[in-house]
Enzyme design. Structure first.
Site, PDB file in Angstrom:
ATOM      1  N   ASN A 196       0.810  -1.321  -0.077  1.00 43.84           N
ATOM      2  CA  ASN A 196      -0.428   0.434  -0.038  1.00 43.84           C
ATOM      3  C   ASN A 196       0.595   1.164  -0.424  1.00 43.84           C
ATOM      4  OD1 ASN A 196      -1.954   2.090   0.505  1.00 43.84           O
ATOM      5  ND2 ASN A 196      -2.300   1.267   2.288  1.00 43.84           N
ATOM      6  N   LYS A 223       0.006   4.183  -0.738  1.00 43.52           N
ATOM      7  CA  LYS A 223      -0.367   5.119   0.630  1.00 43.52           C
ATOM      8  C   LYS A 223      -0.431   7.093  -0.947  1.00 43.52           C
ATOM      9  CE  LYS A 223      -0.037   3.607   4.897  1.00 43.52           C
ATOM     10  NZ  LYS A 223       0.156   4.043   5.661  1.00 43.52           N
ATOM     11  N   GLU A 228      -5.414  -4.557  10.314  1.00 45.96           N
ATOM     12  CA  GLU A 228      -4.631  -3.585  10.388  1.00 45.96           C
ATOM     13  C   GLU A 228      -4.455  -3.077  11.712  1.00 45.96           C
ATOM     14  OE1 GLU A 228      -2.541  -1.990   6.647  1.00 45.96           O
ATOM     15  OE2 GLU A 228      -4.408  -1.562   7.293  1.00 45.96           O
ATOM     16  N   GLY A 241       2.508   1.936  10.507  1.00 42.08           N
ATOM     17  CA  GLY A 241       3.396   3.179  10.879  1.00 42.08           C
ATOM     18  C   GLY A 241       3.971   3.271  11.783  1.00 42.08           C
ATOM     19  N   SER A 268       3.320  -2.582  10.127  1.00 39.18           N
ATOM     20  CA  SER A 268       4.234  -2.074  10.819  1.00 39.18           C
ATOM     21  C   SER A 268       4.986  -3.502  10.369  1.00 39.18           C
ATOM     22  CB  SER A 268       5.440  -1.786  11.925  1.00 39.18           C
ATOM     23  OG  SER A 268       4.626  -0.708  12.387  1.00 39.18           O
ATOM     24  N   GLY A 299       4.780   0.842   4.385  1.00 33.28           N
ATOM     25  CA  GLY A 299       6.155   1.648   4.789  1.00 33.28           C
ATOM     26  C   GLY A 299       6.814   0.487   3.888  1.00 33.28           C
TER      27      GLY A 299
HETATM   28  P1  PGA Z   1       3.136  -0.282   7.684  1.00 34.76           P
HETATM   29  O1  PGA Z   1       0.933   0.450   7.311  1.00 34.76           O
HETATM   30  O2  PGA Z   1       3.093  -1.280   6.636  1.00 34.76           O
HETATM   31  O3  PGA Z   1       3.920   1.582   7.767  1.00 34.76           O
HETATM   32  O4  PGA Z   1       2.672  -0.259   8.864  1.00 34.76           O
HETATM   33  C1  PGA Z   1      -0.119  -0.499   6.803  1.00 34.76           C
HETATM   34  C2  PGA Z   1      -0.944  -0.310   5.609  1.00 34.76           C
HETATM   35  O5  PGA Z   1      -1.598   1.135   6.197  1.00 34.76           O
HETATM   36  O6  PGA Z   1      -1.471  -0.417   5.661  1.00 34.76           O
END
Ligand code: PGA
Length: 249
Positions: A9, A11, A166, A172, A212, A234
């Site tokens: 993802n 974002k 999630e 994040g 994460s 990320g």
């Molecule tokens: P993250 O994001 O891996 O950066 O924690 C996951 C997501 O929001 O899909």
């Protein structure tokens, strides 16, 4: 056996030219034919990312979609716009969309139904806040999100859906849920699907963990009986994503 699905993802990251570079860089690193690999990218990156991904195992997905067919909805992306360029996956109801763009369980349900109408696989996000976890209402809250997301969705459609669990506090933050916490909730989601539909539907639906996920946490998470892959923020923008996709090598 359910096939694992590992999705990035992006974002609001990567300009179209950066997207092409990143796809080219990751292409050889994510070449694992044993899993489904999806890069969910910003709308403006979809076409160039698809061009760059041609001939590889990478599927390009969208991060959002509107629940109407077309019309006066300035700034939105319609399902037909996505299918016209070959998009097969769309993230629905990410916690950031719920928090910053006022998406609700009801709009998530509308989008899920619309995605199925167009043959697009929704990656339906759910997840509790830290306060909800501390109050001990995680499973109740997730069950409510799932029940509303799947209202008026048929079993045949539900079988093809992907759910991403999630926990908001893990997104994040570098604070990954423990394997036990992730498995517990993913199992509860599968039980909820069995209650709404039947065991066969629950057996087929794929449930990801997100929050994460890293190259080091992925192998243990994805080895859990009810975790069928991950939704990765990320780390999907880095070569690390190759290690996550190849968690089983
Ligand atoms: P993250 O994001 O891996 O950066 O924690 C996951 C997501 O929001 O899909």
């Amino acid at each position: 056996m359910r096939r694992k699905i590992i999705a990035g993802n992006w974002k609001m990251n990567m300009t179209p030219s950066e997207a092409v570079q990143l796809v080219n860089e990751l292409k050889p690193l994510v070449a694992n034919e044993e899993v489904d690999v999806v890069f969910c990218v910003p709308a403006i990156d979809i076409i160039p990312a698809m061009e760059a991904a041609k001939g590889s195992n990478i599927n390009i997905g969208a991060e959002n979609m509107y629940f109407e067919d077309k019309g006066a909805f300035t700034g939105e992306i319609s399902p037909a716009m996505l299918t016209d360029v070959g998009v097969k996956y769309v993230v629905i109801g990410h916690s950031e969309r719920r928090e910053y763009f006022a998406e609700t369980d009801e709009t998530v349900n509308k989008k899920v139904k619309k995605a199925f109408e167009y043959g697009i696989t929704p990656i339906i996000c759910c997840g509790e806040s830290l306060a909800q976890r501390e109050q001990g209402v995680t499973i109740d809250f997730i069950r409510q999100q799932i029940k509303i997301a799947f209202l008026d969705v048929t079993a045949e459609q539900a079988k093809k859906a992907v759910i991403a669990y999630e926990p908001i506090w893990a997104i994040g933050t570098g604070k990954v849920a423990t394997t036990e916490q992730a498995q517990e909730v993913c199992k509860a989601i599968r039980e909820c699907i069995a209650e709404i539909y039947d065991d066969a539907t629950a057996e087929e639906i794929r449930i990801q963990y997100g929050g994460s996920v890293s190259a080091s946490s992925a192998p243990e998470l994805f080895a859990q009986p009810d975790i069928d892959g991950g939704l990765v923020g990320g780390a999907s923008l880095k070569p690390d994503f190759g290690s996550i996709v190849n968690y089983n090598k």
